[in-house]
Design a protein around this motif. Sequence first.
Motif, PDB file in Angstrom:
ATOM      1  N   LYS A  76      -8.053  -1.980   9.845  1.00  0.00           N
ATOM      2  CA  LYS A  76      -8.175  -1.335  10.407  1.00  0.00           C
ATOM      3  C   LYS A  76      -7.310  -0.421  10.896  1.00  0.00           C
ATOM      4  O   LYS A  76      -7.072   0.592  10.538  1.00  0.00           O
ATOM      5  CB  LYS A  76      -9.404  -0.846  10.722  1.00  0.00           C
ATOM      6  N   LEU A 130       0.475   8.893   3.816  1.00  0.00           N
ATOM      7  CA  LEU A 130       0.193   9.134   2.681  1.00  0.00           C
ATOM      8  C   LEU A 130      -0.055  10.462   2.434  1.00  0.00           C
ATOM      9  O   LEU A 130       0.714  11.079   0.891  1.00  0.00           O
ATOM     10  CB  LEU A 130      -0.519   7.957   1.377  1.00  0.00           C
ATOM     11  N   VAL A 131      -0.904  10.838   3.326  1.00  0.00           N
ATOM     12  CA  VAL A 131      -0.823  12.170   3.097  1.00  0.00           C
ATOM     13  C   VAL A 131       0.486  13.073   4.269  1.00  0.00           C
ATOM     14  O   VAL A 131      -0.071  13.613   3.581  1.00  0.00           O
ATOM     15  CB  VAL A 131      -1.760  12.498   4.315  1.00  0.00           C
ATOM     16  N   ASP A 146      -4.702   0.198   8.203  1.00  0.00           N
ATOM     17  CA  ASP A 146      -5.162   1.956   7.341  1.00  0.00           C
ATOM     18  C   ASP A 146      -4.690   3.303   7.620  1.00  0.00           C
ATOM     19  O   ASP A 146      -4.625   3.941   6.850  1.00  0.00           O
ATOM     20  CB  ASP A 146      -6.576   1.055   6.460  1.00  0.00           C
ATOM     21  N   ALA A 147      -4.893   2.978   8.758  1.00  0.00           N
ATOM     22  CA  ALA A 147      -5.164   4.229   9.082  1.00  0.00           C
ATOM     23  C   ALA A 147      -3.801   5.088   9.099  1.00  0.00           C
ATOM     24  O   ALA A 147      -3.176   5.926   8.812  1.00  0.00           O
ATOM     25  CB  ALA A 147      -5.679   4.570  10.642  1.00  0.00           C
ATOM     26  N   GLN A 185      -2.659   5.639   5.759  1.00  0.00           N
ATOM     27  CA  GLN A 185      -3.604   7.009   5.045  1.00  0.00           C
ATOM     28  C   GLN A 185      -2.526   8.674   5.806  1.00  0.00           C
ATOM     29  O   GLN A 185      -2.316   9.182   4.954  1.00  0.00           O
ATOM     30  CB  GLN A 185      -5.149   6.856   5.364  1.00  0.00           C
ATOM     31  N   ARG A 186      -2.296   7.979   6.917  1.00  0.00           N
ATOM     32  CA  ARG A 186      -1.091   9.301   7.153  1.00  0.00           C
ATOM     33  C   ARG A 186      -0.501   9.316   6.658  1.00  0.00           C
ATOM     34  O   ARG A 186      -0.200  10.089   6.564  1.00  0.00           O
ATOM     35  CB  ARG A 186      -1.820   8.635   8.869  1.00  0.00           C
ATOM     36  N   LYS A 238       1.001  -1.080  -0.058  1.00  0.00           N
ATOM     37  CA  LYS A 238      -0.112   0.078   0.335  1.00  0.00           C
ATOM     38  C   LYS A 238       1.070   1.533   0.171  1.00  0.00           C
ATOM     39  O   LYS A 238       0.533   2.263  -0.985  1.00  0.00           O
ATOM     40  CB  LYS A 238      -0.679   0.350   1.211  1.00  0.00           C
TER      41      LYS A 238
END
Length: 69
Positions: A56, A66-67, A59-60, A63-64, A17
């Motif tokens: 979960k 990638l941002v 994934d969190a 996401q952090r 990911k």
Amino acid sequence: MAASMPELVDYAYIAEKLNVSQQTVRVYATGTKQRKAGFPESVAPKTARSPLFRKKDADAFIQRRLVAG
């Protein structure tokens, strides 16, 4: 009604990911200087050969990262 088991993932899932190697993810998880804040805790016993993470939570973290770029 029985509780459902959480979906679990490993280093390979996180690496894919984030488009990095599994070794990089291992450093994120265990490195002293390079450890990434917020990396999920393994739900596998400490004696387990491979750590496993709740999807979960992974994934969190993904996401952090990638941002943050």
